[in-house]
Design an enzyme around this catalytic site. Structure first.
Site, mmCIF file in Angstrom:
data_model
loop_
_atom_site.group_PDB
_atom_site.id
_atom_site.type_symbol
_atom_site.label_atom_id
_atom_site.label_comp_id
_atom_site.label_asym_id
_atom_site.label_seq_id
_atom_site.Cartn_x
_atom_site.Cartn_y
_atom_site.Cartn_z
ATOM 1 N N ARG A 397 0.973 -1.429 -0.007
ATOM 2 C CA ARG A 397 0.047 -0.014 0.030
ATOM 3 C C ARG A 397 0.822 1.294 0.028
ATOM 4 N NH1 ARG A 397 -5.092 -2.117 1.533
ATOM 5 N NH2 ARG A 397 -4.986 -3.834 2.949
ATOM 6 N N ARG A 427 -6.170 -5.551 -0.458
ATOM 7 C CA ARG A 427 -7.763 -5.138 -0.430
ATOM 8 C C ARG A 427 -7.962 -4.001 -0.165
ATOM 9 N NH1 ARG A 427 -11.383 -9.192 1.141
ATOM 10 N NH2 ARG A 427 -9.893 -10.474 1.978
ATOM 11 N N HIS A 457 3.251 -9.567 0.785
ATOM 12 C CA HIS A 457 3.328 -8.664 1.795
ATOM 13 C C HIS A 457 4.426 -8.017 2.565
ATOM 14 C CE1 HIS A 457 1.207 -7.549 6.206
ATOM 15 N NE2 HIS A 457 0.227 -7.092 5.174
ATOM 16 N N TYR A 490 -0.021 4.828 12.438
ATOM 17 C CA TYR A 490 0.358 3.375 12.753
ATOM 18 C C TYR A 490 1.685 3.205 13.428
ATOM 19 C CZ TYR A 490 -3.407 1.407 9.402
ATOM 20 O OH TYR A 490 -4.454 1.096 8.541
ATOM 21 N N ARG A 586 -3.143 -6.581 19.136
ATOM 22 C CA ARG A 586 -4.244 -5.623 18.986
ATOM 23 C C ARG A 586 -5.489 -6.039 18.789
ATOM 24 N NH1 ARG A 586 -3.478 -3.267 14.048
ATOM 25 N NH2 ARG A 586 -5.320 -4.241 13.158
ATOM 26 N N HIS A 614 0.617 -1.471 15.256
ATOM 27 C CA HIS A 614 0.859 -2.352 14.054
ATOM 28 C C HIS A 614 2.056 -3.145 14.053
ATOM 29 C CE1 HIS A 614 1.110 -2.471 9.417
ATOM 30 N NE2 HIS A 614 -0.086 -3.067 9.871
#
Length: 707
Positions: A397, A427, A457, A490, A586, A614
């Site tokens: 991203r 997504r 990822h 984050y 989390r 994160h």
């Protein structure tokens, strides 16, 4: 009532694993709880309500939708808890109904009254003055009516296609239309471009922050859309659809082309949830359920706007900084001056480049406390450095208007060998990633889309630089995305290193992603789907063996989610051996802590605060050797460990090790303000100071980095 409210606390009376989706809903309860805490600034509390609403949308669109898909497989069971899909759906719908009811109670009975005390008012129609009504009427005629297309329902005007999560109204009518027909029903679809909440200007009201809902404006003026007929009812509704994309990657020849085709239909996937105003008559509710082919369990009747997330616009429009978190400044990287030769017999010093800084010592950044700027500057410097030969990067991203993309483009146009591994299937970011991939290709960047069947990822940058007669690898590895917006809220670690072993390993992984050849013999990195899963289990088993031998044994792990069954079973085994295990998770967690004979030595803590926790950090005591500390892009989830390309990297330099251990693990175990502790029954209990000084890990880090 909890799962086993009155059952004795033992393994026989509790399922071994907690349902993944149920745990996800429990996380959203914790987010919603933030909206009720009086010690949090009021407009921030409103934001938490909006976040909880957005989380619920995604829960229905993705998680519950996946369970409905799973029902089509006769032998399917949920993992790891082994429920039938329908059993899970029934349980989750009940919990979801409770949470949604709590959301609207929080809005109507907590937040709106508290906001009104601060002169931030949401004006209901029955409280509009003549001044309000006149302005709202004109606003409707000038700004709303021209873009609305009311649709009377009859054989030539069937029920329209309804966009996912769009605002709509079903209207009941009496009388005849212009053609002498009695339709009875109509639908008004509201374009997404229209604001869902409107701030009244000074000429329309006496208050500085008076707002009206778009739904109220339309309700008050809906009769204007049906001249000659009588409106007997007008009720808002919204449908949430399945947004999961399916691409048979083994069959398609062009993933980007196939993905574009799927994206065009995402907004019209199968209906999962129907939200309707709570005063909508039963016959109209049944009509809508029938149109969307939904059962009663999927109906959510609400007292307020059907999309609470749109209230997120209020904090900016209200302009009340006193009701928000106090701003903080991200720490900027200090630059040293280095000698760059002589000029007029005077030694001239210039700023040290990041390459020179990383040569001296590993550099660890802790976002959002540290600025993300050095990551951008690293690529910008590489793009113009004559010694840089190649840049390789993974992109999951990045967001729009990304300086990262700009730097890669510039590097390619400057003749560098630039390779970008772009994950098109991130997504809800698929559109953006397709646009960015196309931009990079146009600039001459080698763009690949990862590996068929495995999302890429991993978060990696590799720069190959010629220094004298040698090539040196400079590597950045991170726990979070290369997204300039999310790095502001984050929490993530990013490591810059010139460590040769890490550089060689990163190079091998990039070669694997582009050539699809085997990657063997990684020296220090662990990689999914190959060595990371087994590497974590081996280290958990090692701690268990040490404990059985009477040696000190300890595991501390921080992540976003834990669901992978083999990892959970290994942790249970380690707990039974006597290993002290602290997990900081989390979100969802399928491990059930605190069960005698199974998990009594395991604690699970969730931190929900100002920033989204994160980073993934894994610590193993490794008695008799050097303690091991890893950061990773991967959670301990099946998808991360078995069906994605992920990296897990050791923290080798002593100062960086101490920083990650202290700021990524130890400080969170001391938190008694934002910490929630998972109970054996699957619920969470908030930690309280209990007479000790209140300690908030995130606030402590803000203060530390601000000094």
């Amino acid at each position: 009532m909890t799962e086993q409210e009155h059952a004795p606390l033992n393994a026989e009376n509790y399922p071994k694993y907690i349902n993944r989706e149920r745990s996800l809903l429990e996380f959203n309860r914790r987010v919603l709880a933030q909206a009720k805490k009086p010690d949090i600034p009021l407009l921030e509390r409103l934001k938490y309500l909006c976040i909880s609403s957005s989380n619920m949308d995604e829960f229905f669109e993705v998680r519950l939708a996946s369970l409905y898909e799973l029902k089509n497989d006769p032998g399917a069971l949920t993992k790891p808890d082994g429920l039938l899909p329908q059993e899970a759906i029934d349980m989750l719908q009940q919990t979801a109904h409770d949470i949604v009811e709590d959301q609207y109670h929080t809005l109507n009975n907590v937040l709106i009254p508290d906001l009104q005390k601060e002169n931030i008012r949401f004006l209901r129609r029955n409280h509009w003055s003549e001044q309000h009504k006149e302005w709202i009427r004109n606003y409707f005629l000038e700004s709303l009516q021209p873009v609305l297309s009311p649709m009377g329902l009859d054989p030539s005007h069937p029920f329209p296609r309804i966009l996912n999560k769009s605002l709509n109204f079903i209207v009941s009518l009496e009388g005849k239309d212009a053609f002498g027909r009695s339709n009875g029903l109509a639908v008004v679809q509201v374009p997404r471009s229209l604001p869902r909440i409107i701030k009244l200007p000074p000429e329309a009201t006496d208050g500085e922050n008076d707002f009206v809902f778009l739904s109220s404006v339309l309700h008050a003026n809906v009769a204007t859309l049906f001249p000659g007929m009588t409106v007997t009812g007008c009720y808002q509704f919204r449908v949430t659809r399945n947004t999961n994309l399916f691409i048979d990657e083994e069959e398609v020849e062009d993933i980007m082309g196939a993905l574009k085709g799927e994206l065009s239909g995402r907004q019209y996937g199968g209906a999962i949830r129907l939200e309707v105003a709570d005063n909508c008559p039963r016959n109209m509710v049944e009509f809508l359920l029938d149109q969307f082919q939904l059962e009663e369990e999927a109906l959510y009747q609400v007292n307020g706007p059907v999309n609470l997330h749109r209230l997120n616009a209020v904090p900016d429009m209200a302009n009340r900084p006193d009701l928000l978190f106090t701003p903080y400044s991200q720490k900027q990287l200090k630059q040293r001056k280095t000698d760059k030769g002589f000029r007029l017999f005077q030694r001239k010093k210039q700023p040290e480049t990041l390459f020179e800084r990383i040569q001296r010592k590993d550099l660890l950044l802790h976002h959002p406390y540290d600025s993300f700027t050095p990551v951008i500057e690293f690529l910008q410097q590489a793009a113009v450095d004559p010694g840089v030969l190649a840049i390789r990067m993974t992109l999951y991203r990045t967001g729009e208007n990304s300086a990262i993309i700009d730097a890669l483009e510039k590097a390619a146009r400057n003749g560098k060998e630039v390779t970008a591994v772009v994950e098109l299937r991130a997504r809800f970011d698929e559109d953006t990633n397709i646009i960015q991939a196309t931009r990079l290709q146009d600039a001459g960047v080698h763009v690949v889309y990862g590996v068929v069947g495995y999302k890429t990822h991993a978060k990696m940058i590799l720069v190959v630089r010629r220094e004298g007669d040698k090539l040196r690898h400079y590597t950045h590895l991170g726990t979070g995305n290369y997204h300039h917006i999310t790095t502001r809220f984050y929490t993530d670690f990013g490591l810059f290193t010139a460590n040769p072993a890490i550089g060689r390993d990163a190079s091998k992984i990039f070669q694997q992603l582009t050539s699809l050849g085997e990657t063997k013999g990684l020296e220090v990195l662990l990689q999914s789907p190959f060595s990371l899963h087994s590497g974590m289990i081996e280290r958990i088993h090692r701690e268990a063996e040490h404990a059985r031998q009477g040696k000190p044994a300890r595991i501390i792990a921080k992540m976003n989610g834990l669901q992978e069954q083999a990892i959970i079973d290994a942790l249970y085994d380690a707990s039974q051996a006597g290993v002290k295990i602290d997990l900081i998770i989390r979100g969802m967690c399928s491990l059930r802590p605190g069960i005698p004979g199974q998990s009594e030595n395991i604690t699970v803590t969730s931190i929900v605060g100002r920033f989204l926790e994160h980073h993934r950090v894994y610590y193993f005591e490794n008695y008799g050797g050097e303690p091991e500390l890893y950061c990773s892009s991967a959670d301990w989830m099946s998808r991360n460990l078995l069906s994605r390309v992920e990296t897990c990297f050791p923290i080798l330099e002593a100062d960086c090790f101490q920083k990650v251990y202290t700021e990524g693990l130890a400080i969170y175990l001391e938190d008694n303000v934002n910490a929630w502790v998972l109970q054996p029954d699957g619920t969470y209990q908030q930690k309280t100071p209990d007479g000790k000084p209140a300690f908030c890990a995130q606030q402590a880090l803000i203060e530390k980095y601000s000094q």
